[in-house]
Design a protein around this motif. Sequence first.
Motif, PDB file in Angstrom:
ATOM      1  N   ASP A   1     -13.691  -1.944   8.970  1.00 38.60           N
ATOM      2  CA  ASP A   1     -12.254  -2.163   8.880  1.00 38.60           C
ATOM      3  C   ASP A   1     -12.013  -3.514   8.205  1.00 38.60           C
ATOM      4  O   ASP A   1     -12.935  -4.323   8.039  1.00 38.60           O
ATOM      5  CB  ASP A   1     -11.656  -2.150  10.283  1.00 38.60           C
ATOM      6  CG  ASP A   1     -10.145  -1.958  10.299  1.00 38.60           C
ATOM      7  OD1 ASP A   1      -9.533  -1.930   9.213  1.00 38.60           O
ATOM      8  OD2 ASP A   1      -9.583  -1.861  11.407  1.00 38.60           O
ATOM      9  N   TYR A   2     -10.775  -3.761   7.826  1.00 39.00           N
ATOM     10  CA  TYR A   2     -10.449  -4.998   7.116  1.00 39.00           C
ATOM     11  C   TYR A   2      -8.973  -5.337   7.303  1.00 39.00           C
ATOM     12  O   TYR A   2      -8.193  -4.518   7.792  1.00 39.00           O
ATOM     13  CB  TYR A   2     -10.752  -4.853   5.622  1.00 39.00           C
ATOM     14  CG  TYR A   2      -9.905  -3.802   4.929  1.00 39.00           C
ATOM     15  CD1 TYR A   2      -8.801  -4.150   4.174  1.00 39.00           C
ATOM     16  CD2 TYR A   2     -10.207  -2.445   5.055  1.00 39.00           C
ATOM     17  CE1 TYR A   2      -8.013  -3.188   3.557  1.00 39.00           C
ATOM     18  CE2 TYR A   2      -9.432  -1.473   4.443  1.00 39.00           C
ATOM     19  CZ  TYR A   2      -8.335  -1.854   3.699  1.00 39.00           C
ATOM     20  OH  TYR A   2      -7.563  -0.898   3.096  1.00 39.00           O
ATOM     21  N   LYS A   3      -8.607  -6.537   6.911  1.00 41.03           N
ATOM     22  CA  LYS A   3      -7.215  -6.954   6.909  1.00 41.03           C
ATOM     23  C   LYS A   3      -6.741  -7.125   5.465  1.00 41.03           C
ATOM     24  O   LYS A   3      -7.552  -7.285   4.554  1.00 41.03           O
ATOM     25  CB  LYS A   3      -7.047  -8.287   7.645  1.00 41.03           C
ATOM     26  CG  LYS A   3      -7.425  -8.258   9.112  1.00 41.03           C
ATOM     27  CD  LYS A   3      -7.205  -9.634   9.729  1.00 41.03           C
ATOM     28  CE  LYS A   3      -7.585  -9.648  11.203  1.00 41.03           C
ATOM     29  NZ  LYS A   3      -7.344 -10.993  11.810  1.00 41.03           N
TER      30      LYS A   3
ATOM     31  N   SER B   1      -4.981  -4.924  11.021  1.00 39.26           N
ATOM     32  CA  SER B   1      -6.108  -4.030  10.757  1.00 39.26           C
ATOM     33  C   SER B   1      -5.582  -2.855   9.953  1.00 39.26           C
ATOM     34  O   SER B   1      -4.599  -2.227  10.341  1.00 39.26           O
ATOM     35  CB  SER B   1      -6.725  -3.533  12.065  1.00 39.26           C
ATOM     36  OG  SER B   1      -7.398  -2.310  11.868  1.00 39.26           O
ATOM     37  N   ASP B   2      -6.220  -2.557   8.841  1.00 43.45           N
ATOM     38  CA  ASP B   2      -5.706  -1.479   8.008  1.00 43.45           C
ATOM     39  C   ASP B   2      -5.898  -0.120   8.672  1.00 43.45           C
ATOM     40  O   ASP B   2      -5.065   0.766   8.536  1.00 43.45           O
ATOM     41  CB  ASP B   2      -6.391  -1.493   6.637  1.00 43.45           C
ATOM     42  CG  ASP B   2      -5.484  -0.924   5.560  1.00 43.45           C
ATOM     43  OD1 ASP B   2      -4.406  -1.505   5.331  1.00 43.45           O
ATOM     44  OD2 ASP B   2      -5.839   0.109   4.969  1.00 43.45           O
TER      45      ASP B   2
ATOM     46  N   ARG C   1      -5.816   0.557  11.843  1.00 46.96           N
ATOM     47  CA  ARG C   1      -4.814   0.736  12.899  1.00 46.96           C
ATOM     48  C   ARG C   1      -3.445   1.044  12.313  1.00 46.96           C
ATOM     49  O   ARG C   1      -2.675   1.814  12.876  1.00 46.96           O
ATOM     50  CB  ARG C   1      -4.729  -0.526  13.760  1.00 46.96           C
ATOM     51  CG  ARG C   1      -5.963  -0.787  14.604  1.00 46.96           C
ATOM     52  CD  ARG C   1      -5.826  -2.072  15.383  1.00 46.96           C
ATOM     53  NE  ARG C   1      -7.086  -2.475  15.983  1.00 46.96           N
ATOM     54  CZ  ARG C   1      -7.287  -3.651  16.583  1.00 46.96           C
ATOM     55  NH1 ARG C   1      -6.283  -4.518  16.644  1.00 46.96           N
ATOM     56  NH2 ARG C   1      -8.453  -3.953  17.090  1.00 46.96           N
TER      57      ARG C   1
ATOM     58  N   ASP D   1     -16.090   1.234  12.462  1.00 43.21           N
ATOM     59  CA  ASP D   1     -14.637   1.107  12.534  1.00 43.21           C
ATOM     60  C   ASP D   1     -14.147   0.142  13.601  1.00 43.21           C
ATOM     61  O   ASP D   1     -12.965  -0.205  13.636  1.00 43.21           O
ATOM     62  CB  ASP D   1     -13.991   2.485  12.736  1.00 43.21           C
ATOM     63  CG  ASP D   1     -14.504   3.187  13.979  1.00 43.21           C
ATOM     64  OD1 ASP D   1     -15.617   3.742  13.911  1.00 43.21           O
ATOM     65  OD2 ASP D   1     -13.802   3.173  14.999  1.00 43.21           O
TER      66      ASP D   1
ATOM     67  N   VAL E   1     -13.934  -5.723  12.100  1.00 39.01           N
ATOM     68  CA  VAL E   1     -13.023  -6.178  11.044  1.00 39.01           C
ATOM     69  C   VAL E   1     -13.693  -7.385  10.402  1.00 39.01           C
ATOM     70  O   VAL E   1     -13.750  -8.461  10.991  1.00 39.01           O
ATOM     71  CB  VAL E   1     -11.638  -6.567  11.605  1.00 39.01           C
ATOM     72  CG1 VAL E   1     -10.710  -7.003  10.477  1.00 39.01           C
ATOM     73  CG2 VAL E   1     -11.029  -5.393  12.363  1.00 39.01           C
TER      74      VAL E   1
END
Length: 337
Positions: free
Chosen positions: A134-136, A148-149, A151, A214, A217
């Motif tokens: 996951d990432y921002k 969080s992308d 989420r 997943d 992050v």
Amino acid sequence: MGTNGSKVIVAIECLVYNHKPYLRQCLDGFLMQRTNFKFVAVVHDDCSTDGSQEIIREYEKKYPDVIKPIYEKENQYSKRDGSLIRVIHESLKAFDAKYIALCEGDDYWIDCLKLQKQVDFLDTHTDIGLCYTDYKKIYQETGKETVSDFRLFPKKAPFNTSLEEWLISPRYMAPPTWLSKSQLWLNSLPFDSIDGTLVRFTYFLSKSKVYCMDDEVTAMYRILKESASHSVSLENLYNRYINVFYTQIELTERYVDDLATQVDILNQIQTRFYAIYWKLILAKGNKKDLGNLFKWSGKGLNKVSYILFKASRLKSVRFFFRVCYLIYLKKELGLKD
């Protein structure tokens, strides 16, 4: 920052072009990594004109065991002949790393254990060729950050997708979070495309399993007002969307052997693309793109859109619609031209 042993386990590919305002954050993300193995960052500056090279030289001098620069005297990307990939791949090969990570100069890592976690995972899951997380997102113009992308958009992130699902509905899979087996990475760009991420991820899915960690992050993806994947120019956006569409078709024909499955995927790609972008094609499409659009049945459109789509075959209606749509885009999305 681990440098135990002489063998390089991870080589980081970092592409830089006029990233001076963001570059220190990117390089610091590499240097903060806590690992029990050696890693290097191949930092390729593609003839920047904003002072990016001076920053790279500073870091190279301070951290020569990690920062391995390439300074171009002429821009390789603009040649569009594969020169950029050849240069960076030759350098990566020289380190003979087990794994390759990616982070471009305007993105950065936010987890100091990113590499360690991913190497530990791939070392114990030998059937996985690529893992990602996951990432921002950070919007450079406003400074706004997402939490969080995955989420925010859970339906857009089926974490471990099939090749067929991916070809029909590709999405951004945050390359700054990737770690892949070296040989897969070096073989993963069989042809040039406006979207290298799409081509690479398709190759990984065709040759191995991919896996998303997943619950992690690890990176920040920076969204600039104007870049290769984002633009305020309607012309640029249109060219990107239409080229991605044709790339999906080429990838399907390349990687799906069963003819019946291939035809089904191509039909779904076409329906999905035209259902989303048919108004944009009417507004900006050339004669060829309009001709291809009007061969489409209109499947997937609601009743009102279907009627408008059919009516737009008439030149007078199409001209009126084009003007209205261009005005709407400029006003609602802040786009130009």
